[in-house]
Design a protein around this motif. Sequence first.
Motif, PDB file in Angstrom:
ATOM      1  N   VAL A  40       0.844  -1.207   0.000  1.00 31.28           N
ATOM      2  CA  VAL A  40       0.000   0.000   0.000  1.00 31.28           C
ATOM      3  C   VAL A  40       0.872   1.248   0.000  1.00 31.28           C
ATOM      4  O   VAL A  40       0.644   2.183  -0.770  1.00 31.28           O
ATOM      5  N   ARG A  41       1.887   1.258   0.856  1.00 35.06           N
ATOM      6  CA  ARG A  41       2.771   2.433   0.915  1.00 35.06           C
ATOM      7  C   ARG A  41       3.494   2.644  -0.409  1.00 35.06           C
ATOM      8  O   ARG A  41       3.654   3.786  -0.864  1.00 35.06           O
ATOM      9  N   ALA A  42       3.901   1.575  -1.057  1.00 38.82           N
ATOM     10  CA  ALA A  42       4.552   1.714  -2.361  1.00 38.82           C
ATOM     11  C   ALA A  42       3.569   2.279  -3.387  1.00 38.82           C
ATOM     12  O   ALA A  42       3.932   3.137  -4.194  1.00 38.82           O
ATOM     13  N   ALA A  43       2.337   1.821  -3.355  1.00 33.56           N
ATOM     14  CA  ALA A  43       1.320   2.325  -4.275  1.00 33.56           C
ATOM     15  C   ALA A  43       1.073   3.812  -4.067  1.00 33.56           C
ATOM     16  O   ALA A  43       0.719   4.531  -5.002  1.00 33.56           O
ATOM     17  N   GLN A  44       1.293   4.276  -2.838  1.00 33.97           N
ATOM     18  CA  GLN A  44       1.140   5.697  -2.524  1.00 33.97           C
ATOM     19  C   GLN A  44       2.396   6.496  -2.860  1.00 33.97           C
ATOM     20  O   GLN A  44       2.423   7.709  -2.696  1.00 33.97           O
ATOM     21  N   GLY A  45       3.445   5.810  -3.282  1.00 35.39           N
ATOM     22  CA  GLY A  45       4.708   6.492  -3.554  1.00 35.39           C
ATOM     23  C   GLY A  45       5.533   6.710  -2.294  1.00 35.39           C
ATOM     24  O   GLY A  45       6.527   7.428  -2.332  1.00 35.39           O
ATOM     25  N   ARG A  46       5.151   6.086  -1.201  1.00 37.08           N
ATOM     26  CA  ARG A  46       5.870   6.215   0.070  1.00 37.08           C
ATOM     27  C   ARG A  46       6.857   5.054   0.201  1.00 37.08           C
ATOM     28  O   ARG A  46       6.709   4.165   1.037  1.00 37.08           O
ATOM     29  N   TYR A  47       7.879   5.088  -0.650  1.00 37.70           N
ATOM     30  CA  TYR A  47       8.788   3.964  -0.789  1.00 37.70           C
ATOM     31  C   TYR A  47       9.621   3.698   0.456  1.00 37.70           C
ATOM     32  O   TYR A  47       9.895   2.540   0.781  1.00 37.70           O
ATOM     33  N   GLU A  48      10.027   4.731   1.156  1.00 38.14           N
ATOM     34  CA  GLU A  48      10.817   4.508   2.370  1.00 38.14           C
ATOM     35  C   GLU A  48       9.992   3.756   3.406  1.00 38.14           C
ATOM     36  O   GLU A  48      10.504   2.852   4.076  1.00 38.14           O
ATOM     37  N   ASP A  49       8.721   4.125   3.547  1.00 41.69           N
ATOM     38  CA  ASP A  49       7.838   3.419   4.473  1.00 41.69           C
ATOM     39  C   ASP A  49       7.632   1.975   4.026  1.00 41.69           C
ATOM     40  O   ASP A  49       7.583   1.059   4.854  1.00 41.69           O
ATOM     41  N   ALA A  50       7.495   1.781   2.721  1.00 48.29           N
ATOM     42  CA  ALA A  50       7.321   0.437   2.183  1.00 48.29           C
ATOM     43  C   ALA A  50       8.550  -0.418   2.482  1.00 48.29           C
ATOM     44  O   ALA A  50       8.425  -1.555   2.953  1.00 48.29           O
ATOM     45  N   ILE A  51       9.721   0.134   2.234  1.00 50.48           N
ATOM     46  CA  ILE A  51      10.967  -0.591   2.490  1.00 50.48           C
ATOM     47  C   ILE A  51      11.060  -0.972   3.958  1.00 50.48           C
ATOM     48  O   ILE A  51      11.446  -2.097   4.291  1.00 50.48           O
ATOM     49  N   GLU A  52      10.698  -0.075   4.838  1.00 53.71           N
ATOM     50  CA  GLU A  52      10.731  -0.359   6.279  1.00 53.71           C
ATOM     51  C   GLU A  52       9.862  -1.586   6.605  1.00 53.71           C
ATOM     52  O   GLU A  52      10.281  -2.463   7.364  1.00 53.71           O
ATOM     53  N   GLN A  53       8.677  -1.641   6.026  1.00 59.56           N
ATOM     54  CA  GLN A  53       7.797  -2.791   6.276  1.00 59.56           C
ATOM     55  C   GLN A  53       8.401  -4.078   5.719  1.00 59.56           C
ATOM     56  O   GLN A  53       8.410  -5.116   6.390  1.00 59.56           O
ATOM     57  N   TRP A  54       8.907  -4.031   4.507  1.00 67.06           N
ATOM     58  CA  TRP A  54       9.456  -5.238   3.897  1.00 67.06           C
ATOM     59  C   TRP A  54      10.741  -5.700   4.566  1.00 67.06           C
ATOM     60  O   TRP A  54      11.010  -6.898   4.629  1.00 67.06           O
ATOM     61  N   GLU A  55      11.529  -4.765   5.096  1.00 71.45           N
ATOM     62  CA  GLU A  55      12.717  -5.170   5.857  1.00 71.45           C
ATOM     63  C   GLU A  55      12.296  -5.935   7.116  1.00 71.45           C
ATOM     64  O   GLU A  55      12.931  -6.915   7.506  1.00 71.45           O
ATOM     65  N   GLU A  56      11.224  -5.484   7.734  1.00 70.33           N
ATOM     66  CA  GLU A  56      10.712  -6.185   8.908  1.00 70.33           C
ATOM     67  C   GLU A  56      10.152  -7.547   8.500  1.00 70.33           C
ATOM     68  O   GLU A  56      10.308  -8.529   9.233  1.00 70.33           O
ATOM     69  N   VAL A  57       9.508  -7.615   7.340  1.00 69.50           N
ATOM     70  CA  VAL A  57       9.041  -8.912   6.826  1.00 69.50           C
ATOM     71  C   VAL A  57      10.214  -9.869   6.715  1.00 69.50           C
ATOM     72  O   VAL A  57      10.132 -11.029   7.162  1.00 69.50           O
ATOM     73  N   LEU A  58      11.314  -9.409   6.148  1.00 71.76           N
ATOM     74  CA  LEU A  58      12.490 -10.277   6.002  1.00 71.76           C
ATOM     75  C   LEU A  58      13.097 -10.660   7.340  1.00 71.76           C
ATOM     76  O   LEU A  58      13.614 -11.773   7.492  1.00 71.76           O
ATOM     77  N   ARG A  59      13.026  -9.776   8.305  1.00 75.96           N
ATOM     78  CA  ARG A  59      13.534 -10.120   9.634  1.00 75.96           C
ATOM     79  C   ARG A  59      12.679 -11.236  10.240  1.00 75.96           C
ATOM     80  O   ARG A  59      13.197 -12.178  10.834  1.00 75.96           O
TER      81      ARG A  59
END
Length: 85
Positions: A40-59
């Motif tokens: 959702v954040r990526a779709a909004q263009g909020r890429y830094e927020d998106a990356i933060e979520q996906w980094e936590e997914v990988l953790r």
Amino acid sequence: IRLGLALASLRRFEEAASVLETAVRADSTLVEARDALGRVRAAQGRYEDAIEQWEEVLRLAPRHPQAASRIRLAREKLVQGNGQP
């Protein structure tokens, strides 16, 4: 999580993010909710927020099938958008 995904499919991103953030606050280990919030954040263009979520997914789930590639794509979008990683 289903409601958040449904709202996102209707392009009601702010509402979707709110629902998904509530899910993450209730249980910070919900990989599916974090991944969806990242999308959702990526779709909004909020890429830094998106990356933060996906980094936590990988953790939480190091073998998640899409998180690493989503991070790479979001970083590319950041570079294209403002010249910074």
